[in-house]
Design a protein around this motif. Structure first.
Motif, short mmCIF file in Angstrom:
data_model
loop_
_atom_site.label_atom_id
_atom_site.label_comp_id
_atom_site.label_asym_id
_atom_site.label_seq_id
_atom_site.Cartn_x
_atom_site.Cartn_y
_atom_site.Cartn_z
N ILE A 262 48.99 35.17 36.46
CA ILE A 262 50.14 35.71 37.09
C ILE A 262 49.77 36.60 38.24
O ILE A 262 48.69 37.23 38.26
CB ILE A 262 51.53 36.34 36.29
CG1 ILE A 262 50.87 37.47 35.65
CG2 ILE A 262 51.79 35.14 35.02
CD1 ILE A 262 51.82 38.20 34.75
N ALA A 263 50.70 36.99 39.07
CA ALA A 263 50.53 37.78 40.05
C ALA A 263 49.38 37.73 40.83
O ALA A 263 48.66 38.86 40.76
CB ALA A 263 50.94 39.41 39.54
N PRO A 264 48.96 36.81 41.54
CA PRO A 264 47.50 36.75 42.21
C PRO A 264 47.33 37.81 43.19
O PRO A 264 46.25 38.05 43.55
CB PRO A 264 47.39 35.27 42.69
CG PRO A 264 48.79 35.05 42.73
CD PRO A 264 49.66 35.61 41.71
N ASP A 265 48.46 38.17 43.71
CA ASP A 265 48.33 39.05 44.91
C ASP A 265 48.30 40.61 44.55
O ASP A 265 48.47 41.55 45.40
CB ASP A 265 49.05 38.87 46.03
CG ASP A 265 48.84 37.51 46.83
OD1 ASP A 265 47.65 36.93 46.85
OD2 ASP A 265 49.67 36.64 47.08
N LEU A 266 48.54 40.81 43.38
CA LEU A 266 48.94 42.32 42.82
C LEU A 266 47.80 42.91 42.52
O LEU A 266 47.08 42.61 41.60
CB LEU A 266 49.92 42.22 41.79
CG LEU A 266 50.46 43.72 41.40
CD1 LEU A 266 51.17 44.31 42.41
CD2 LEU A 266 51.19 43.31 39.66
N ARG A 267 47.21 43.89 43.35
CA ARG A 267 45.88 44.45 43.08
C ARG A 267 45.99 45.89 42.31
O ARG A 267 47.06 46.36 42.16
CB ARG A 267 45.59 44.84 44.65
CG ARG A 267 45.26 43.77 45.69
CD ARG A 267 44.60 44.01 46.87
NE ARG A 267 45.27 45.12 47.35
CZ ARG A 267 46.09 45.35 48.45
NH1 ARG A 267 46.83 44.23 48.63
NH2 ARG A 267 46.67 46.47 48.79
N LEU A 268 44.76 46.06 41.85
CA LEU A 268 44.66 47.48 40.98
C LEU A 268 45.12 48.44 41.86
O LEU A 268 45.72 49.59 41.25
CB LEU A 268 43.25 47.55 40.68
CG LEU A 268 42.69 46.72 39.46
CD1 LEU A 268 41.28 46.82 39.33
CD2 LEU A 268 43.48 46.90 38.20
N ALA B 5 42.32 40.05 35.82
CA ALA B 5 41.52 38.84 36.12
C ALA B 5 40.77 38.94 37.48
O ALA B 5 39.82 37.83 37.45
CB ALA B 5 42.41 37.73 35.93
N ASN B 6 41.13 39.55 38.35
CA ASN B 6 40.46 39.94 39.58
C ASN B 6 40.02 38.39 40.23
O ASN B 6 38.94 38.00 40.31
CB ASN B 6 38.80 40.43 39.09
CG ASN B 6 38.03 40.89 40.58
OD1 ASN B 6 38.62 41.00 41.46
ND2 ASN B 6 36.85 41.19 40.66
N PRO B 7 40.97 37.96 40.94
CA PRO B 7 42.28 38.42 41.17
C PRO B 7 43.17 37.97 40.16
O PRO B 7 43.25 37.42 39.43
CB PRO B 7 42.66 38.11 42.74
CG PRO B 7 41.87 36.61 42.67
CD PRO B 7 40.77 36.88 41.85
N GLY B 8 44.56 38.52 40.33
CA GLY B 8 45.52 38.29 39.37
C GLY B 8 45.54 38.92 37.99
O GLY B 8 44.44 39.62 37.55
N TRP B 9 46.38 38.59 37.05
CA TRP B 9 46.50 39.17 35.78
C TRP B 9 46.60 37.84 34.75
O TRP B 9 47.40 37.13 35.04
CB TRP B 9 47.59 40.05 35.73
CG TRP B 9 47.48 41.27 36.75
CD1 TRP B 9 47.95 41.39 37.92
CD2 TRP B 9 47.13 42.48 36.55
NE1 TRP B 9 47.55 42.44 38.50
CE2 TRP B 9 47.09 43.21 37.54
CE3 TRP B 9 46.60 43.18 35.10
CZ2 TRP B 9 46.61 44.69 37.54
CZ3 TRP B 9 46.18 44.35 35.11
CH2 TRP B 9 46.18 45.04 36.47
N LEU B 10 45.80 38.17 33.65
CA LEU B 10 46.21 36.97 32.47
C LEU B 10 47.10 37.46 31.61
O LEU B 10 47.10 38.48 30.84
CB LEU B 10 44.58 36.91 31.74
CG LEU B 10 43.48 36.04 33.00
CD1 LEU B 10 42.23 36.04 31.89
CD2 LEU B 10 44.11 34.67 33.11
#
Length: 366
Positions: A235-241, A207-212
């Protein structure tokens, strides 16, 4: 003048041929026995998956044998050295060679040359065969011996941290912004590390950032209530690609060049690479362990056979060889904890036992 170090061409061929035959005999024996023991442990897990049968067992054997060859080829060289030299000593052939004016180093020269060729073969075999077999076997094991996903980027059973939060994914496929995680379990924790909310969903996309997270089922620990979200949940807003792409590097399934690229990528992202750099150096120093074995086992080939000390010398040679493998594994472990630098962890045992072997040989025979 370099070839003056070797005995005659006939004697060199005789010693090298005898040595190679014994190496192959010991290696085949070890691999067969260990493969049977391995199948006793894992065949039930393989056959447990519906549809698996003899074909899958043979496929497992084809992937496991290269690993066993890699692991036990140096041991085979050590045992073959002791058997070869002890037999030559017992038949007084060593005495005859010494009477002809050959030194202990000249007697060992054909064995050392053969061991060096085996080291080169081991390096090439590890890089071209073992890494691929290990990667395929790991992927199959992650799929619980079922069909392996056709997407080469698919990874199974992924565990990641997002601060105090934890994300589990059954599989991750794709790369970059097209990365898709499936079978998601996400645990939100407070500042003390206690889990306050659990989210489960079928799929999560970038979702840039995070994941939907789609089809999210949310369980609140405080109220013990559960609800189903009608819209995707972030979810996981700080988890980067970059963290997803560099989640794990398996040095056993990457060749020398692939592992170097992985180490450079991890280093650029600020991750610790000491353990991986030690494994990279060990991909070079490890195959050279075969070169040490004739030197460490040489004590079994000299001394008077009729003195009754031949068995004791064979045991000493075996002890020196196995001590090398113990120290080598201990050095790698210390290197992974930062106790040694990667270069020292990979090469110190080799240099140490090279000096020990030379010292024993010179002090006892030269």
């Amino acid at each position: 003048m370099l070839f003056d170090f070797f005995p005659s061409a006939t004697l060199t061929r005789y010693l090298a041929k005898t040595f190679v035959v014994r190496i192959l005999a010991v290696l085949v024996m070890l691999v067969l026995v260990l493969m049977m023991l391995d199948l006793l442990s894992n065949s039930a897990d393989i056959l447990e998956h519906p549809g698996n049968g003899q074909e899958q067992i043979l496929y497992y054997v084809s992937l496991r044998i290269p690993q066993l060859v890699q692991q036990f080829l140096p041991y085979s060289v050590l045992l073959a050295t002791i058997i070869t030299l002890a037999t030559l000593n017992q038949n007084s052939e060593v005495v005859a060679m010494k009477a002809a004016g050959l030194s202990a180093h000249q007697i060992l020269a054909p064995l050392l040359l053969t061991a060096f060729v085996i080291s080169l073969f081991t390096f090439a075999f590890n890089e071209r065969v073992v890494t691929r077999a290990t990667g395929a076997l790991t992927a199959w094991e992650n799929a619980e011996y079922g069909p392996i996903p056709k997407d080469p980027d698919v990874r199974a059973n992924v565990y990641m941290n997002d601060g105090n939060d934890i994300l589990l994914a059954s599989t991750i496929s794709g790369s970059g912004a097209n990365t898709v995680m499936r079978g998601i379990s996400y645990y939100e924790a407070d500042d003390t590390g206690m889990i306050v909310r659990q989210l489960r969903g079928s799929e999560a996309v970038w979702a840039n950032p995070g994941w939907l997270l789609k089809d999210a089922r949310i369980f609140d620990v405080g109220t013990a209530s559960q609800e189903v979200a009608t819209e995707p949940v972030l979810i996981a807003p700080d988890l980067r690609l970059e963290q997803i792409a560099l989640r794990k590097v398996d040095p056993d399934s990457e060749n020398l060049f692939e592992l170097r690229r992985s180490i450079e990528a991890l280093g650029e992202s600020g991750r610790m690479t000491g353990e991986l750099r030690g494994k990279w150096w060990h991909k070079i120093s490890g195959p050279l362990s075969a070169l040490l074995m004739p030197l460490l086992g040489a004590v079994a080939g000299f001394g008077l056979a009729r003195s009754g000390h031949l068995f004791a010398r064979a045991v000493i040679g075996m002890a020196l060889g196995f001590a090398y493998f113990v120290v080598d594994n201990a050095a790698l472990a210390l290197g992974s904890f930062g106790g040694y630098t990667p270069l020292l962890a990979a090469w110190a045992p080799f240099v140490l036992f090279l000096l020990i072997g030379e010292t024993v040989l010179i002090r006892t025979e030269e």
